[in-house]
Write a protein that holds these residues in place. Structure first.
Motif, PDB file in Angstrom:
ATOM      1  N   LEU A  31       0.815  -1.208   0.000  1.00  0.00           N
ATOM      2  CA  LEU A  31       0.000   0.000   0.000  1.00  0.00           C
ATOM      3  C   LEU A  31       0.853   1.265   0.000  1.00  0.00           C
ATOM      4  O   LEU A  31       0.512   2.249  -0.648  1.00  0.00           O
ATOM      5  N   ASN A  32       1.996   1.234   0.670  1.00  0.00           N
ATOM      6  CA  ASN A  32       2.810   2.448   0.746  1.00  0.00           C
ATOM      7  C   ASN A  32       3.402   2.859  -0.597  1.00  0.00           C
ATOM      8  O   ASN A  32       3.870   3.977  -0.748  1.00  0.00           O
ATOM      9  N   ALA A  34       1.731   3.613  -3.073  1.00  0.00           N
ATOM     10  CA  ALA A  34       0.811   4.618  -3.613  1.00  0.00           C
ATOM     11  C   ALA A  34       1.046   5.996  -2.997  1.00  0.00           C
ATOM     12  O   ALA A  34       0.762   7.006  -3.628  1.00  0.00           O
ATOM     13  N   PHE A  35       1.580   6.038  -1.795  1.00  0.00           N
ATOM     14  CA  PHE A  35       1.699   7.310  -1.080  1.00  0.00           C
ATOM     15  C   PHE A  35       2.541   8.342  -1.809  1.00  0.00           C
ATOM     16  O   PHE A  35       2.113   9.477  -2.007  1.00  0.00           O
ATOM     17  N   THR A  36       3.756   7.978  -2.176  1.00  0.00           N
ATOM     18  CA  THR A  36       4.686   8.946  -2.766  1.00  0.00           C
ATOM     19  C   THR A  36       4.144   9.584  -4.043  1.00  0.00           C
ATOM     20  O   THR A  36       4.102  10.809  -4.138  1.00  0.00           O
ATOM     21  N   PRO A  37       3.708   8.802  -5.054  1.00  0.00           N
ATOM     22  CA  PRO A  37       3.201   9.470  -6.261  1.00  0.00           C
ATOM     23  C   PRO A  37       1.949  10.306  -5.999  1.00  0.00           C
ATOM     24  O   PRO A  37       1.772  11.368  -6.604  1.00  0.00           O
ATOM     25  N   MET A  38       1.097   9.875  -5.069  1.00  0.00           N
ATOM     26  CA  MET A  38      -0.117  10.646  -4.789  1.00  0.00           C
ATOM     27  C   MET A  38       0.232  11.980  -4.124  1.00  0.00           C
ATOM     28  O   MET A  38      -0.351  13.010  -4.459  1.00  0.00           O
ATOM     29  N   ALA A  67      -8.325   0.664   4.301  1.00  0.00           N
ATOM     30  CA  ALA A  67      -7.392  -0.456   4.408  1.00  0.00           C
ATOM     31  C   ALA A  67      -6.503  -0.307   5.639  1.00  0.00           C
ATOM     32  O   ALA A  67      -6.221  -1.295   6.331  1.00  0.00           O
ATOM     33  N   GLN A  68      -6.067   0.906   5.927  1.00  0.00           N
ATOM     34  CA  GLN A  68      -5.224   1.153   7.101  1.00  0.00           C
ATOM     35  C   GLN A  68      -5.984   0.862   8.396  1.00  0.00           C
ATOM     36  O   GLN A  68      -5.417   0.340   9.351  1.00  0.00           O
ATOM     37  N   LEU A  69      -7.264   1.202   8.427  1.00  0.00           N
ATOM     38  CA  LEU A  69      -8.068   0.984   9.627  1.00  0.00           C
ATOM     39  C   LEU A  69      -8.345  -0.492   9.892  1.00  0.00           C
ATOM     40  O   LEU A  69      -8.641  -0.873  11.020  1.00  0.00           O
ATOM     41  N   ALA A  74      -1.450  -3.702   4.893  1.00  0.00           N
ATOM     42  CA  ALA A  74      -2.417  -3.545   3.809  1.00  0.00           C
ATOM     43  C   ALA A  74      -1.711  -3.542   2.458  1.00  0.00           C
ATOM     44  O   ALA A  74      -0.571  -3.109   2.327  1.00  0.00           O
ATOM     45  N   THR A  75      -2.398  -4.036   1.447  1.00  0.00           N
ATOM     46  CA  THR A  75      -1.879  -4.053   0.078  1.00  0.00           C
ATOM     47  C   THR A  75      -2.776  -3.202  -0.814  1.00  0.00           C
ATOM     48  O   THR A  75      -3.887  -2.841  -0.424  1.00  0.00           O
TER      49      THR A  75
END
Length: 138
Positions: A31-32, A34-38, A67-69, A74-75
């Motif tokens: 899942l992480n 996705a964070f950087t480009p977003m 997903a985090q909750l 998470a993927t």
């Protein structure tokens, strides 16, 4: 009397300047990824594709939060919406506007469901505003 050539004056999705260089993630990515480009590109969604660039879903900040909750590691596949709003370039824009407004975007795909680009409601509003100004400036 001179006959004019029939022209298609329909506004089509492909006739708009949608984003063709789209950042994506893959189904099996953590899942992480996705964070950087977003964050870096200030986007609210990323298409999720397979190794052939075929659309499999979309990940949004809302999906990431859910997903985090749920706890654990998470993927992307756990956070993604497998049925995002999509359109083809030949589709009529005004028939799709309510759905684009509701979801905030539509992912443009070809006949094989391969990713072509993305059109956000912000992009659409900017395009319509520019067209309005151009028409009324004359």
């Amino acid at each position: 009397m001179e006959r004019t050539t029939d022209r298609d004056l329909t506004w089509r999705i492909g006739g708009l300047p949608f984003t063709r260089e789209v950042f994506t993630v893959r189904v099996g990515d953590p899942l992480n990824h996705a964070f950087t480009p977003m964050i870096e590109h200030d986007v609210s969604q990323l298409p999720v594709v397979d190794h052939n660039s075929v659309l499999r879903g979309v990940i949004t900040w809302e999906g990431i939060a859910r997903a985090q909750l749920s706890g654990g590691t998470a993927t992307i596949s756990q956070a993604m919406n497998p049925h995002p709003e999509t359109a083809r370039e030949r589709e009529e824009l005004f028939e799709r506007m309510d759905r684009i407004q509701k979801s905030g975007f539509t992912i443009i795909v070809d006949g094989e469901n391969s990713l072509i680009g993305i059109l956000t409601s912000t992009d659409l509003a900017g395009q319509l505003k520019g067209t309005y100004r151009a028409v009324h400036a004359s």
